[in-house]
Each structure stands twice: as structure tokens, then as C-alpha cells.
Design a protein around this motif. Structure first.
Motif, PDB file in Angstrom:
ATOM      1  N   THR A 118      -7.162   1.487  -0.503  1.00 12.11           N
ATOM      2  CA  THR A 118      -5.583   1.032  -0.275  1.00 12.11           C
ATOM      3  C   THR A 118      -5.233   0.374  -1.471  1.00 12.11           C
ATOM      4  OG1 THR A 118      -6.800  -1.157   0.662  1.00 12.11           O
ATOM      5  CG2 THR A 118      -6.113   0.459   2.472  1.00 12.11           C
ATOM      6  N   LYS A 119      -4.263  -0.150  -1.609  1.00 17.51           N
ATOM      7  CA  LYS A 119      -3.666  -0.842  -2.895  1.00 17.51           C
ATOM      8  C   LYS A 119      -3.069  -2.096  -2.284  1.00 17.51           C
ATOM      9  CE  LYS A 119      -3.358   3.169  -5.705  1.00 17.51           C
ATOM     10  NZ  LYS A 119      -2.415   4.165  -6.671  1.00 17.51           N
ATOM     11  N   ALA A 120      -2.808  -3.040  -3.251  1.00 18.42           N
ATOM     12  CA  ALA A 120      -2.051  -4.237  -3.385  1.00 18.42           C
ATOM     13  C   ALA A 120      -1.851  -4.562  -4.533  1.00 18.42           C
ATOM     14  CB  ALA A 120      -2.979  -5.251  -2.431  1.00 18.42           C
ATOM     15  N   ILE A 121      -0.866  -5.543  -4.803  1.00 19.20           N
ATOM     16  CA  ILE A 121      -0.410  -6.135  -5.977  1.00 19.20           C
ATOM     17  C   ILE A 121      -1.567  -7.088  -6.267  1.00 19.20           C
ATOM     18  CG2 ILE A 121       1.311  -7.875  -7.260  1.00 19.20           C
ATOM     19  CD1 ILE A 121       2.279  -4.806  -7.090  1.00 19.20           C
TER      20      ILE A 121
ATOM     21  N   ASN B  33       0.780  -1.150   0.105  1.00 19.43           N
ATOM     22  CA  ASN B  33       0.160   0.201   0.173  1.00 19.43           C
ATOM     23  C   ASN B  33       0.800   1.416   0.113  1.00 19.43           C
ATOM     24  OD1 ASN B  33      -2.470   1.404   0.128  1.00 19.43           O
ATOM     25  ND2 ASN B  33      -2.067   1.841   1.988  1.00 19.43           N
TER      26      ASN B  33
ATOM     27  N   ASP C  59      -2.978  -5.902   4.647  1.00 19.55           N
ATOM     28  CA  ASP C  59      -1.594  -5.302   4.439  1.00 19.55           C
ATOM     29  C   ASP C  59      -0.287  -6.070   3.917  1.00 19.55           C
ATOM     30  OD1 ASP C  59      -0.953  -5.922   6.687  1.00 19.55           O
ATOM     31  OD2 ASP C  59      -0.075  -4.131   7.250  1.00 19.55           O
TER      32      ASP C  59
ATOM     33  N   TRP D 166       4.379   1.288  -1.238  1.00 17.23           N
ATOM     34  CA  TRP D 166       5.330   1.832  -2.489  1.00 17.23           C
ATOM     35  C   TRP D 166       4.593   1.610  -3.800  1.00 17.23           C
ATOM     36  CZ3 TRP D 166       5.090  -2.778  -5.567  1.00 17.23           C
ATOM     37  CH2 TRP D 166       5.020  -4.053  -4.775  1.00 17.23           C
ATOM     38  N   ILE D 167       3.340   0.719  -3.861  1.00 16.90           N
ATOM     39  CA  ILE D 167       2.454   1.087  -4.958  1.00 16.90           C
ATOM     40  C   ILE D 167       2.308   2.503  -5.449  1.00 16.90           C
ATOM     41  CG2 ILE D 167       0.456   0.528  -6.341  1.00 16.90           C
ATOM     42  CD1 ILE D 167       0.301  -2.108  -4.799  1.00 16.90           C
ATOM     43  N   ASN D 168       1.812   3.457  -4.468  1.00 10.59           N
ATOM     44  CA  ASN D 168       1.697   4.803  -4.622  1.00 10.59           C
ATOM     45  C   ASN D 168       3.118   5.462  -4.754  1.00 10.59           C
ATOM     46  OD1 ASN D 168      -1.190   5.418  -4.572  1.00 10.59           O
ATOM     47  ND2 ASN D 168      -1.203   4.647  -2.184  1.00 10.59           N
TER      48      ASN D 168
ATOM     49  N   VAL E 142      -6.446   4.016 -15.710  1.00  8.28           N
ATOM     50  CA  VAL E 142      -6.299   3.692 -14.508  1.00  8.28           C
ATOM     51  C   VAL E 142      -7.672   3.671 -13.723  1.00  8.28           C
ATOM     52  CG1 VAL E 142      -5.259   4.073 -12.258  1.00  8.28           C
ATOM     53  CG2 VAL E 142      -3.899   4.123 -14.406  1.00  8.28           C
TER      54      VAL E 142
ATOM     55  N   THR F 152      -4.199   8.413 -19.794  1.00  7.19           N
ATOM     56  CA  THR F 152      -3.661   7.619 -18.775  1.00  7.19           C
ATOM     57  C   THR F 152      -4.600   7.541 -17.499  1.00  7.19           C
ATOM     58  OG1 THR F 152      -2.423   9.673 -18.094  1.00  7.19           O
ATOM     59  CG2 THR F 152      -0.957   7.632 -19.209  1.00  7.19           C
TER      60      THR F 152
ATOM     61  N   TYR G 219      -7.454  -4.397   6.432  1.00  7.69           N
ATOM     62  CA  TYR G 219      -8.439  -3.159   5.875  1.00  7.69           C
ATOM     63  C   TYR G 219      -9.704  -3.254   5.889  1.00  7.69           C
ATOM     64  CZ  TYR G 219      -3.701  -1.589   4.424  1.00  7.69           C
ATOM     65  OH  TYR G 219      -2.326  -1.290   4.333  1.00  7.69           O
TER      66      TYR G 219
ATOM     67  N   SER H  42       4.017   4.973  -8.324  1.00  5.90           N
ATOM     68  CA  SER H  42       2.992   5.838  -9.165  1.00  5.90           C
ATOM     69  C   SER H  42       1.485   5.789  -8.512  1.00  5.90           C
ATOM     70  CB  SER H  42       2.912   5.347 -10.724  1.00  5.90           C
ATOM     71  OG  SER H  42       1.837   5.935 -11.295  1.00  5.90           O
ATOM     72  N   THR H  43       1.107   7.010  -8.404  1.00  7.33           N
ATOM     73  CA  THR H  43      -0.420   7.252  -7.655  1.00  7.33           C
ATOM     74  C   THR H  43      -1.334   6.448  -8.635  1.00  7.33           C
ATOM     75  OG1 THR H  43      -0.399   9.308  -8.743  1.00  7.33           O
ATOM     76  CG2 THR H  43       0.275   9.227  -6.278  1.00  7.33           C
ATOM     77  N   THR H  44      -0.791   6.579  -9.903  1.00  8.38           N
ATOM     78  CA  THR H  44      -2.056   6.048 -10.743  1.00  8.38           C
ATOM     79  C   THR H  44      -1.882   4.391 -11.123  1.00  8.38           C
ATOM     80  OG1 THR H  44      -0.394   6.064 -12.862  1.00  8.38           O
ATOM     81  CG2 THR H  44      -1.593   7.969 -12.418  1.00  8.38           C
ATOM     82  N   TRP H  45      -1.112   3.819 -10.493  1.00  2.77           N
ATOM     83  CA  TRP H  45      -0.884   2.404 -10.387  1.00  2.77           C
ATOM     84  C   TRP H  45      -1.922   1.792  -9.316  1.00  2.77           C
ATOM     85  CZ3 TRP H  45       3.931  -1.049  -8.859  1.00  2.77           C
ATOM     86  CH2 TRP H  45       3.841  -2.207  -9.241  1.00  2.77           C
TER      87      TRP H  45
END
Lengths: 155, 201
Positions: free
Chosen positions: B191-194, A110, B160, A112-114, B20, B16, B172, A117-120
Motif C-alpha cells: 500500500t502507499k501513504a504520504i 493509497n 488508510d 490517489w498516490i498511485n 523509486v 527514474t 493494513y 504516479s505509480t512510481t511515487w
């Protein structure tokens, strides 16, 4: 003299077997400098994994780019740490990958992805292309033509 | 020349961004219901769950290692929250023609093997995941019911530590649903994840 010769032969044999491919594992703080190199060449950083079919499909295009002296390709593997020895390294050997391969082993996605790139959104494959004055992030698969054209636009 | 360059850069920026975020749901948006086939042969809509207070909608699949790594945690989420009014609804967004192993028949096998306690639906025609703006598997959307509407309250990762369940520090989805159950807004909403890209032809 003879024992020495034997030792030399043994060492040689051992060495040729032990000389396996090495792929270094990095946490994000160690990877980050590779995403901000102050270089004259165009930097192409591809995020991939051996299990990611669309990633494997486009790898040869990145390998081809890497042959260009003015382009540096880094292949950042997101294979699971437990698969590094069993899958990643055999894959690199089998396909004789010439581009630099590193393995990113860092749980804090959460963050390092941002930071990359914040668009990733986090989907693979994804590619970062940058020079000293331009950065672009691509959460997509490329055809060879698309990739070459995109990289060309950075020159 | 400058104007042309500027116009080009605008074009670049807009494409772009579209790639996304698309037109997918944002926090606070009201979702459109769907009717999709489940592994048990029935059609499932959110409207079927009359007693629910909301939903944990998870785009996931058979073939992505990150999805597989999360299977046990998804089952645990359903077991913990279905009885509290937030069932898990799993949707496989991949086009089965684009990847081996994501046919409804394959999904049925996996659901049985793992003992899925929740619906595992196929996004036939890939109409639903673009509405949500899902880009990968797994990709979670927590919805809260408000009358007949379902409102997006959380978008992102389950926790996470996708690759290692033992290293999880922040749960989360649990935090978001716990907050909603307590009548509060989740403190972390995105949040983000791969994950694996959604497979299309």
C-alpha cells in the motif's frame, strides 16, 4: 449623507481587514483535472507541506519558474487539514507566494498516490511535470539548476 | 536520431525506476539482519527475538508530522501483537546531521515521553533503510520468520488514514499480521501513504 459616508468608511476598513489569502481545499476528484490540463504551457505541479524542510528549500525555485509565461506552477499542499488556517495560510501570506496554491484534503492516499504516479512511493517533496505529450514524475528534491534543466527539457 | 532518442529514453526510464524502487526488498525476499543501537543503549538485532514469529519493522522518526501522527497507533500495534509473536521494531533512518531532532539523544527523549514499548533504533551510517528500500517515514515492512530467515510479507502504510485516526477504515498492517498468524497470506501486500522523505546529507 453623513451616516452613508461612515458606512462606506466602515465597509472599506472591514474589507481591507477581511481580505485575507484564500487557499481552496480540494478532494482528489477535484484536484485531478489540474493534473491533466490541456494547455500549451508546461505544467509543473509540486507536492509539498509547510512542515517539510526540503520542500520549503525548493519553493523559491518553483516561484521563479512561475514567472515564466510559458510555465504554470501549482503548489499542492499536503498540510494536515487542522493546520490549514494556523500554518498553511500564514505561510502563503508571509512568503507572498505567487504560484497557485491548493490544499489537498483527501484521506484515500493509497488510491490517489498511485493515480498521480505509480512510481511515487508517497514521500515528499515530489513533483509532476507535464505537457500535452509528455509526463514525468520526480520523487526527489531539486536544486535550482536541476529543476530548471528538467523543466527546460519539456519545451 | 531515433536510436539516440530511444537510448536516451531508456536511460531516463532506468534512472527514474532506480530512484523509486532502488534495490529494496520485494514481497517474498529474505532480509539481512542488522545490529543497531537502541534508545536504551543496547544493540538490537532481529536474531535476539528468539520467540518471535515475525516482526513489524517501521521506519519512523521524531521529526516527521506523519510519523508523529502515527505514534499512538504504533504503540497500539506493539501492544496488540508483541504477545502474539510480532513485535514492533522502529528504526529511525534519518541522518541526524541532516535534520535537527533525530539524534539518538532526541529519540531517547521522545521514546520516554511517549512510553514506547518497542525498540527505537538508529540506522547509524544509513546502511539498513536502503536495503529495505524504505523511502519515507513512516514506512512499514512486515516480516515473517521461517527458520532463521525473515521474509518480507507486507510493505507500505499502517492504515488508510494517516492524517486522521478517526477515519481509518482499513488497518493494513493488522490485516497482514492477522493473516500470517492464521497461516494465510495477506490479501493486501503493498500500500502507499504520504510520508516525509528520508533525510540524508
Amino acid at each position: 449623507m453623513k451616516p452613508n459616508l461612515l458606512l462606506a468608511v466602515l465597509l472599506f476598513v472591514y474589507h481591507s481587514f477581511a481580505q485575507t489569502t484564500e487557499v481552496i481545499s480540494l478532494d482528489y476528484s477535484q484536484l485531478q483535472p489540474l493534473l491533466h490540463q490541456n494547455s500549451e504551457s508546461v505544467q509543473v505541479v509540486n507536492f509539498w507541506a509547510t512542515w517539510c524542510a526540503p520542500c520549503i528549500k525548493e519553493l523559491p525555485y518553483f516561484e521563479e519558474l512561475n514567472k515564466n509565461k510559458n510555465i504554470e506552477v501549482i503548489l499542492v499542499s499536503l498540510d494536515f487539514p487542522k493546520h490549514k488556517q494556523k500554518r498553511l495560510i500564514p505561510f502563503v501570506e508571509k512568503h507572498k507566494l505567487q504560484s497557485r496554491v491548493v490544499h489537498l484534503d483527501d484521506e484515500d492516499e493509497n488510491y490517489w498516490i498511485n493515480d498521480i504516479s505509480t512510481t511515487w512511493s508517497g514521500a515528499l517533496p515530489a513533483t509532476l511535470i507535464y505537457t500535452q505529450n509528455r509526463r514525468g514524475f520526480y520523487e526527489q528534491s531539486f536544486t535550482k539548476e536541476e529543476l530548471f534543466q528538467e523543466v527546460k527539457s519539456y519545451f | 536520431m531515433k536510436t539516440i532518442l530511444f537510448a536516451f529514453s531508456l536511460l531516463f526510464l532506468s534512472t527514474t525506476t532506480d530512484l523509486v524502487s532502488g534495490d529494496g526488498y520485494k514481497i517474498g525476499d529474505v532480509t539481512t539482519d542488522f545490529s543497531l543501537p537502541n534508545v536504551d543503549g543496547e544493540m538490537v538485532s532481529l536474531a535476539d527475538f528468539e520467540g518471535a514469529k515475525g516482526f513489524i519493522v517501521i521506519f519512523t522518526c521524531n521529526t516527521c508530522p506523519y510519523s508523529v501522527a502515527y505514534e499512538d497507533r504504533i504503540i497500539s500495534l506493539d501492544k496488540a501483537y508483541k504477545s502474539k509473536g510480532y513485535p514492533v521494531i522502529a528504526i529511525n533512518p534519518n541522518d541526524p546531521a541532516a535534520i535537527d531532532g533525530d539524534e539518538l539523544a532526541d529519540m531517547k527523549v521522545r521514546a520516554t515521553e511517549k512510553g514506547f514499548t518497542f525498540p527505537y533504533l538508529q540506522d547509524v551510517g544509513q546502511q539498513v533503510y536502503p536495503q529495505y528500500g524504505a523511502t519515507k517515514t513512516p514506512h512499514v515492512f512486515v516480516l515473517q520468520k521461517a527458520g532463521d530467515d525473515n521474509i518480507v510479507r507486507y510493505i507500505g502504510a499502517i492504515d488508510d488514514s494517516s492524517r486522521n485516526p478517526k477515519k481509518v477504515k482499513k488497518r493494513y498492517v493488522e490485516q497482514a499480521v492477522d493473516a500470517l498468524l492464521a497461516g494465510e497470506s495477506p490479501s493486501t501486500t503493498t500500500t502507499k501513504a504520504i510520508g516525509c522523505s528520508i533525510k540524508t546529507l
